[in-house]
Design a protein around this motif. Sequence first.
Motif, PDB file in Angstrom:
ATOM      1  N   ARG A   1       0.831  -1.206   0.000  1.00  0.00           N
ATOM      2  CA  ARG A   1       0.000   0.000   0.000  1.00  0.00           C
ATOM      3  C   ARG A   1       0.871   1.264   0.000  1.00  0.00           C
ATOM      4  O   ARG A   1       0.454   2.313  -0.486  1.00  0.00           O
ATOM      5  N   ASP A   2       2.086   1.163   0.526  1.00  0.00           N
ATOM      6  CA  ASP A   2       2.985   2.317   0.593  1.00  0.00           C
ATOM      7  C   ASP A   2       3.728   2.569  -0.713  1.00  0.00           C
ATOM      8  O   ASP A   2       4.383   3.595  -0.855  1.00  0.00           O
ATOM      9  N   CYS A   3       3.636   1.634  -1.655  1.00  0.00           N
ATOM     10  CA  CYS A   3       4.353   1.797  -2.923  1.00  0.00           C
ATOM     11  C   CYS A   3       3.585   2.769  -3.826  1.00  0.00           C
ATOM     12  O   CYS A   3       2.392   2.587  -4.060  1.00  0.00           O
ATOM     13  N   PRO A   4       4.262   3.787  -4.383  1.00  0.00           N
ATOM     14  CA  PRO A   4       3.566   4.779  -5.220  1.00  0.00           C
ATOM     15  C   PRO A   4       3.530   4.420  -6.707  1.00  0.00           C
ATOM     16  O   PRO A   4       2.851   5.090  -7.483  1.00  0.00           O
ATOM     17  N   VAL A   5       4.231   3.345  -7.107  1.00  0.00           N
ATOM     18  CA  VAL A   5       4.429   3.057  -8.538  1.00  0.00           C
ATOM     19  C   VAL A   5       3.107   2.750  -9.243  1.00  0.00           C
ATOM     20  O   VAL A   5       2.340   1.890  -8.806  1.00  0.00           O
ATOM     21  N   ARG A   6       2.890   3.467 -10.345  1.00  0.00           N
ATOM     22  CA  ARG A   6       1.715   3.237 -11.184  1.00  0.00           C
ATOM     23  C   ARG A   6       2.075   3.060 -12.658  1.00  0.00           C
ATOM     24  O   ARG A   6       1.239   2.640 -13.447  1.00  0.00           O
ATOM     25  N   TYR A   7       3.300   3.357 -13.009  1.00  0.00           N
ATOM     26  CA  TYR A   7       3.743   3.264 -14.408  1.00  0.00           C
ATOM     27  C   TYR A   7       5.147   2.656 -14.444  1.00  0.00           C
ATOM     28  O   TYR A   7       6.055   3.130 -13.755  1.00  0.00           O
ATOM     29  N   ILE A   8       5.314   1.594 -15.227  1.00  0.00           N
ATOM     30  CA  ILE A   8       6.616   0.947 -15.357  1.00  0.00           C
ATOM     31  C   ILE A   8       6.988   0.898 -16.831  1.00  0.00           C
ATOM     32  O   ILE A   8       6.206   0.411 -17.666  1.00  0.00           O
ATOM     33  N   ILE A   9       8.153   1.405 -17.167  1.00  0.00           N
ATOM     34  CA  ILE A   9       8.652   1.379 -18.536  1.00  0.00           C
ATOM     35  C   ILE A   9       9.540   0.146 -18.673  1.00  0.00           C
ATOM     36  O   ILE A   9      10.518  -0.008 -17.930  1.00  0.00           O
TER      37      ILE A   9
END
Length: 880
Positions: A363-371
């Motif tokens: 829940r603490d991870c902010p990642v929403r986009y991975i290239i």
Amino acid sequence: MELKQYQKEVIADLDSYIGYVEKFNRPDEAFHKFWEDKGVLISSYANYYLHPYNNSIPGVPHVTVKVPTAGGKTFIACNALNTIFRHMPADKPKVVAWFVPSDTILKQTLKNLQDTSHPYRQKIDSHFGSAVRVVDKEAALFGNGISPTKIREQLTIFVLSVQSFAANNKDGRRVYRENENLAEYAKLYDSLTKQVDGSDETSLIQVLSYLNPVVIIDESHNFEANLRVDMLKSINPAFILDLTATPREKSNIISFVDAIKLKRANMVKLPVIVYNHRSTSDVISSAIQMQRSLEQKAIAMEANGGRYIRPIVLFQAQPKTDDDNITFDKIKTKLIEIGIPEDQIKIKTASKDEIKNTDLLSRDCPVRYIITVNALKEGWDCPFAYILASLANKTSRVDVEQILGRVLRLPYTTKHAEELLDLSYVFTSSNDFRETVENIIEGLNRAGFSKKDYRVAEASAEDAPAPTVKPSHTIFGEDDELKQETSTATDTADNIDEQIDTETIKTTIATPAANTETAALESFARQESDNYNQQVAQQAENDTNNIPNDIKGMINTYPIKDIFEDKAKELVLPQFVKKAAASLMFADSEYVSLEKTMLADGFDLDKCDHNIDFTRAESEAVRVDLEKSSGDEYAVTRRNLNASQLAFIKQHFATLSTESKQVQLAEMLAKNIRFDEISEPQVARYIKKAIEGVDTEQLEDLYTNDWQTRNTIRQKIESLLSAYQEQTFKKCLDTGQIKCQAAYRLPERITVKTKSIGLAKGLYTEEETINGFEYDVINAVANLDNVLFWHRNPSRTGFCINGYINHYPDFIVQLVSGITVILETKGDDRDNSDSRAKLELGRTWANKAGENYRYFMVFDKQQMTDAVTLKELLTRLSEM
């Protein structure tokens, strides 16, 4: 973490095949008989999936399980170890060589199998009493925890990568060299020890060969080069199990898992919604809007009791220069210019890893986009990945097949209240959309799925309609998934500015999603999801034979005759059900299908009779070896152990005190005498008490001949447990805890191995062949005027009278009066040791099932109280 139903079916197939190997002593014959009993004559097929057995490792059972991406191959393998070793002698070292296709996947597998809190390791520990050691090649080269004494006391799993264990590279050759850490093994070799060409007697590969490991091959389609087959031969495997979504043409497949089974088990996000956009900028803006829309729906779902989900977009960039980072960093910069916070964007490629040690599910991870470029090669996936957005130029080849499987895993393996979170999405921008769809199908094929599992949405009227493309079963190159994919595009990193119009994207994503194409896409996705789910439900209802889609066209099935169809559909045979305790889900108690294990509640082995007769007619110790029978054919044979091998087996045991010998023998036997209803420690205590009065010489004899000892003890415990289950069954019947309830429906179609000839009134257009006394019985019954139809009930897969034993009677007979008669035949050539239990259970079933049901056991000449002769049967039936 427990097995899903389809995973249980895979393990059952594996167990069944090994049973055939034990029966026929040849892997090839076992393979043919295994499929023949499923209605497939392998000798008549030479196609991609099923063909005559490929004996690439002579005499060694080598089979494949076809499981799509996200189907839990590793968890299946963890459970398979228990099944495989259960069929092997107890004194055989429990050693596993677990091969993975890359160093990245090796690190993940090693970490998970070494972590005692991980479900994979917990399952293995539960099967092997927590006596488990997991090592990689480096630890093995140092001899860490793999001394001869330790090996015999534990399950040892060597996790190895394909490349680092091959003799054709510098690193791989280390396993062939002299190794003082393993010198103790050389003292144990004898004339039967297989010598590995080019290796020192203290080398790791020589030690593995001596230990005769079970081999697990993950993603086995990467493992079929001739060089690797030679390496497999070198390590002298006892059994080889391949797991892959895309089996090679020569694979010996024993079990298929369909996409539909994964969907039913809530393992995957299907169907895949494919949307072709007008430009790369449209792809980015659509991906951002869809991500935000899905995340809002996930937040609302969690507020209503759902679980936390943060949908992630995979932007697939394709490398165009030697310096990949230029391209990836430029895309990341563009996304930041659009307004995406930098901490929400990460790059994950083979050369640049910004998500290392990041828990993407936190829940603490902010990642929403991975290239990324090729997540499959890079060895990672994430259930929160929902959208695959290809950033290739419109004229570039869209190579989505290497990454598509990474967005298919469903979070938490559960159906979500918001149906759009049960789907996955692919956004592309291509002039040649036909080729794009072909690549998507290829990606689905590579992941073990098909063209049935995607749906195409059109961006606008100017876009071409969805093309019709045949599914592809391409045979890929030896190491395609391990090679870096390169783009065919002429574009370079310098024209990223031209492809991505940041101002236009800003304007688009600032518009509410309801006023953009996202709303139309979501509406389309909902409709297609409903259609797909209806197809899944319909197929599940019709597929009563459980035949995998991959081989449906290869198996002849036969329907119910039209004249009997209505009556057959009305027939629902009763089976025993047991009252279950009230739970949070059910305010009142409910009845569930009775399983034998339910009848063991309260069984206490500690309080049972411990007197066991260990007298044996013959005392011998055996080993499994290979003996060339003729030509290139090999058979599994049993040979006497020679003196040096027997001496080693006894050496350590002989040094122990009498009490220590009792404990060690009891614990060793308990690990190989497993009951679902009885814990391993309780079995060990029982065995220790049973051998308390045995002297030292007898103890050593029981240890040396553990195979016979184990069987003697198992038979004793089985008899005690069976008596208790029968008593419990009868008591529960009297108290109403068990009753009969309509449950079993006749399948719409059946498979037939060999057709019966000359018999009238069969329910299906073809029935299984019948011989001997069974033929005499059903032929006479079919000729009675008041018999409507009959059916040959298959064992293990047909109607079962489920009580303290599982009884599959021979025939189901329907009378014109509406009475259903269940028949069990017993010719004089049969071993009727279990006949009394079957007869008693059958008559109990008929009494509880109701007035419209009868059960008869029919003997040829022998007699048993309450059984009938054929003449008596015909008289009774004719009067009904």
